[in-house]
Design a protein around this motif. Sequence first.
Motif, PDB file in Angstrom:
ATOM      1  N   GLY A  19       0.813  -1.213   0.000  1.00 46.62           N
ATOM      2  CA  GLY A  19       0.000   0.000   0.000  1.00 46.62           C
ATOM      3  C   GLY A  19       0.840   1.253   0.000  1.00 46.62           C
ATOM      4  N   PRO A  20       0.309   2.370  -0.534  1.00 45.90           N
ATOM      5  CA  PRO A  20       1.070   3.623  -0.603  1.00 45.90           C
ATOM      6  C   PRO A  20       1.100   4.350   0.730  1.00 45.90           C
ATOM      7  N   VAL A  21       2.183   5.077   0.978  1.00 48.92           N
ATOM      8  CA  VAL A  21       2.320   5.916   2.158  1.00 48.92           C
ATOM      9  C   VAL A  21       3.271   7.055   1.808  1.00 48.92           C
ATOM     10  N   ILE A  22       3.074   8.222   2.409  1.00 51.66           N
ATOM     11  CA  ILE A  22       3.956   9.366   2.202  1.00 51.66           C
ATOM     12  C   ILE A  22       4.644   9.703   3.513  1.00 51.66           C
ATOM     13  N   VAL A  23       5.968   9.768   3.476  1.00 49.84           N
ATOM     14  CA  VAL A  23       6.763  10.199   4.629  1.00 49.84           C
ATOM     15  C   VAL A  23       7.194  11.634   4.352  1.00 49.84           C
ATOM     16  N   THR A  24       6.911  12.537   5.268  1.00 51.03           N
ATOM     17  CA  THR A  24       7.052  13.968   4.976  1.00 51.03           C
ATOM     18  C   THR A  24       8.400  14.569   5.355  1.00 51.03           C
ATOM     19  N   ASP A  25       9.254  13.814   6.080  1.00 52.03           N
ATOM     20  CA  ASP A  25      10.474  14.438   6.602  1.00 52.03           C
ATOM     21  C   ASP A  25      11.762  13.716   6.221  1.00 52.03           C
ATOM     22  N   ALA A  26      11.726  12.911   5.166  1.00 53.27           N
ATOM     23  CA  ALA A  26      12.903  12.108   4.818  1.00 53.27           C
ATOM     24  C   ALA A  26      14.015  12.916   4.166  1.00 53.27           C
ATOM     25  N   THR A  27      13.699  14.081   3.592  1.00 56.30           N
ATOM     26  CA  THR A  27      14.700  14.850   2.850  1.00 56.30           C
ATOM     27  C   THR A  27      15.234  16.047   3.627  1.00 56.30           C
ATOM     28  N   VAL A  28      14.918  16.122   4.922  1.00 60.31           N
ATOM     29  CA  VAL A  28      15.235  17.311   5.716  1.00 60.31           C
ATOM     30  C   VAL A  28      16.720  17.666   5.671  1.00 60.31           C
ATOM     31  N   ASN A  29      17.592  16.676   5.748  1.00 61.80           N
ATOM     32  CA  ASN A  29      19.034  16.930   5.791  1.00 61.80           C
ATOM     33  C   ASN A  29      19.727  16.725   4.449  1.00 61.80           C
ATOM     34  N   TRP A  30      18.971  16.595   3.389  1.00 61.48           N
ATOM     35  CA  TRP A  30      19.562  16.382   2.072  1.00 61.48           C
ATOM     36  C   TRP A  30      19.877  17.729   1.409  1.00 61.48           C
ATOM     37  N   THR A  31      21.048  17.841   0.820  1.00 61.60           N
ATOM     38  CA  THR A  31      21.404  19.051   0.071  1.00 61.60           C
ATOM     39  C   THR A  31      20.903  19.001  -1.373  1.00 61.60           C
ATOM     40  N   ALA A  32      20.357  17.851  -1.791  1.00 67.94           N
ATOM     41  CA  ALA A  32      19.839  17.728  -3.157  1.00 67.94           C
ATOM     42  C   ALA A  32      18.733  18.733  -3.428  1.00 67.94           C
ATOM     43  N   THR A  33      17.940  19.061  -2.415  1.00 70.09           N
ATOM     44  CA  THR A  33      16.864  20.029  -2.600  1.00 70.09           C
ATOM     45  C   THR A  33      17.403  21.408  -2.958  1.00 70.09           C
ATOM     46  N   GLU A  34      18.669  21.661  -2.631  1.00 71.97           N
ATOM     47  CA  GLU A  34      19.295  22.942  -2.942  1.00 71.97           C
ATOM     48  C   GLU A  34      20.073  22.891  -4.256  1.00 71.97           C
ATOM     49  N   TYR A  35      20.784  21.790  -4.501  1.00 69.99           N
ATOM     50  CA  TYR A  35      21.725  21.724  -5.618  1.00 69.99           C
ATOM     51  C   TYR A  35      21.115  21.195  -6.914  1.00 69.99           C
ATOM     52  N   PRO A  55      28.517   3.887 -11.521  1.00 69.71           N
ATOM     53  CA  PRO A  55      28.960   4.092 -10.131  1.00 69.71           C
ATOM     54  C   PRO A  55      29.612   5.447  -9.881  1.00 69.71           C
ATOM     55  N   VAL A  56      30.304   5.999 -10.873  1.00 66.47           N
ATOM     56  CA  VAL A  56      30.963   7.295 -10.687  1.00 66.47           C
ATOM     57  C   VAL A  56      29.926   8.403 -10.551  1.00 66.47           C
ATOM     58  N   ILE A  57      28.962   8.432 -11.461  1.00 64.32           N
ATOM     59  CA  ILE A  57      27.918   9.456 -11.413  1.00 64.32           C
ATOM     60  C   ILE A  57      27.035   9.256 -10.184  1.00 64.32           C
ATOM     61  N   LEU A  58      26.749   7.998  -9.868  1.00 67.93           N
ATOM     62  CA  LEU A  58      25.925   7.711  -8.697  1.00 67.93           C
ATOM     63  C   LEU A  58      26.578   8.246  -7.425  1.00 67.93           C
ATOM     64  N   GLN A  59      27.880   8.090  -7.328  1.00 70.88           N
ATOM     65  CA  GLN A  59      28.598   8.607  -6.157  1.00 70.88           C
ATOM     66  C   GLN A  59      28.500  10.121  -6.069  1.00 70.88           C
ATOM     67  N   LYS A  60      28.604  10.789  -7.210  1.00 71.44           N
ATOM     68  CA  LYS A  60      28.499  12.253  -7.230  1.00 71.44           C
ATOM     69  C   LYS A  60      27.110  12.712  -6.780  1.00 71.44           C
ATOM     70  N   LEU A  61      26.081  12.020  -7.245  1.00 72.70           N
ATOM     71  CA  LEU A  61      24.718  12.413  -6.889  1.00 72.70           C
ATOM     72  C   LEU A  61      24.414  12.104  -5.429  1.00 72.70           C
ATOM     73  N   ARG A  62      24.890  10.967  -4.957  1.00 74.94           N
ATOM     74  CA  ARG A  62      24.580  10.559  -3.587  1.00 74.94           C
ATOM     75  C   ARG A  62      25.323  11.381  -2.528  1.00 74.94           C
ATOM     76  N   GLN A  63      26.187  12.267  -2.960  1.00 78.70           N
ATOM     77  CA  GLN A  63      26.753  13.217  -2.010  1.00 78.70           C
ATOM     78  C   GLN A  63      25.683  14.168  -1.487  1.00 78.70           C
ATOM     79  N   HIS A  64      24.566  14.246  -2.222  1.00 75.86           N
ATOM     80  CA  HIS A  64      23.511  15.208  -1.893  1.00 75.86           C
ATOM     81  C   HIS A  64      22.222  14.565  -1.377  1.00 75.86           C
ATOM     82  N   TYR A  65      22.154  13.263  -1.323  1.00 79.41           N
ATOM     83  CA  TYR A  65      21.017  12.575  -0.715  1.00 79.41           C
ATOM     84  C   TYR A  65      21.493  11.199  -0.262  1.00 79.41           C
ATOM     85  N   GLY A  66      20.701  10.543   0.538  1.00 79.38           N
ATOM     86  CA  GLY A  66      21.111   9.246   1.056  1.00 79.38           C
ATOM     87  C   GLY A  66      19.954   8.281   1.164  1.00 79.38           C
TER      88      GLY A  66
END
Length: 309
Positions: free
Chosen positions: A119-135, A198-209
């Motif tokens: 079933g679907p569910v929405i978690v509202t606070d998972a991205t709080v510490n991610w810099t991806a929302t900025e970059y 893996p190289v690009i994935l590593q670069k992107l995952r610096q901003h989310y986890g």
Amino acid sequence: MDEIDTKVKNFLINFNTSGVEFNCLPSFSLQQELQRDYLRYRGIHKCKLILACIIFALGKHYFSYVFTNEDCFLEMPHQLQRSFRPPESCNFCRDIRNVPRITNVDPDEFEQKYAYTGGPVIVTDATVNWTATEYFDYWFFKEIYQTYGRRKGAIKCQFFPYQTGFRNIYEALSLDEARVRYEIGTEPWYFGWSNCDPVILQKLRQHYGRPYFLPKSSENNAVDWVFMGGHGLGAHMHVDNVRLPSWQSQLKGAKEWILAPPPECYYSCNFMSVVVQTGDTIVLDTNKWYHKTNVLSGEISITVGAEYD
């Protein structure tokens, strides 16, 4: 059986059955799409019977050798994949009438209540510490792929052009500035890709986890997905062919999700529509739920996601 088939066909054509809450659908028509899925699902049983006879005639040894290998030498077309999928038990969607929104959830609680129910569910606070929302924006991805995507040894990953006609990620990331900014007179765009390099994935995952709420025993997936685009487009109604349930975090913009049960569950389950806002993470089994997305007006939508075990 013929009498039941007639009733179900009429149900799909007329949309007059009170057992399914069609009132919660948004104001667009799924009628033809649902009819095609139903007729394909019912009619395919005859083909399955013929195919089963052929396979049996080939012999048990040949069947085991060819069809039990992990990798297929021919990929089945998407429409056939959807038609030949096994029927679902409707327990995963029965009695679900809305998408719950939760916050500050313990991983053990999430595992018990949501992780593997489908079933679907929405978690509202998972991205709080991610810099991806900025970059993360169009220009960020363009620079990443220009710098690392064309290097020797770079891995080509799956690309989803949707309605744009783009042939690959590099063409999609070569738009002029006016079109990127959705200036008046330019064509809308929306596309996605799986990131297996893996190289690009590593670069992107610096901003989310890895989302904090996933079960503690769940391993980090080796492939992530990214979807990006503006108002007026989104993913068509479809069901995925992946191994596991998945999460998608809305890093920028807002997107409407329309969820529909598989044809065999039309009597038992409900259609739903939910808006995923910036910072929200939607979790569901996209192998079971048919789903369509619409990017809402405002900021360019960017989402990132992955499967989890």
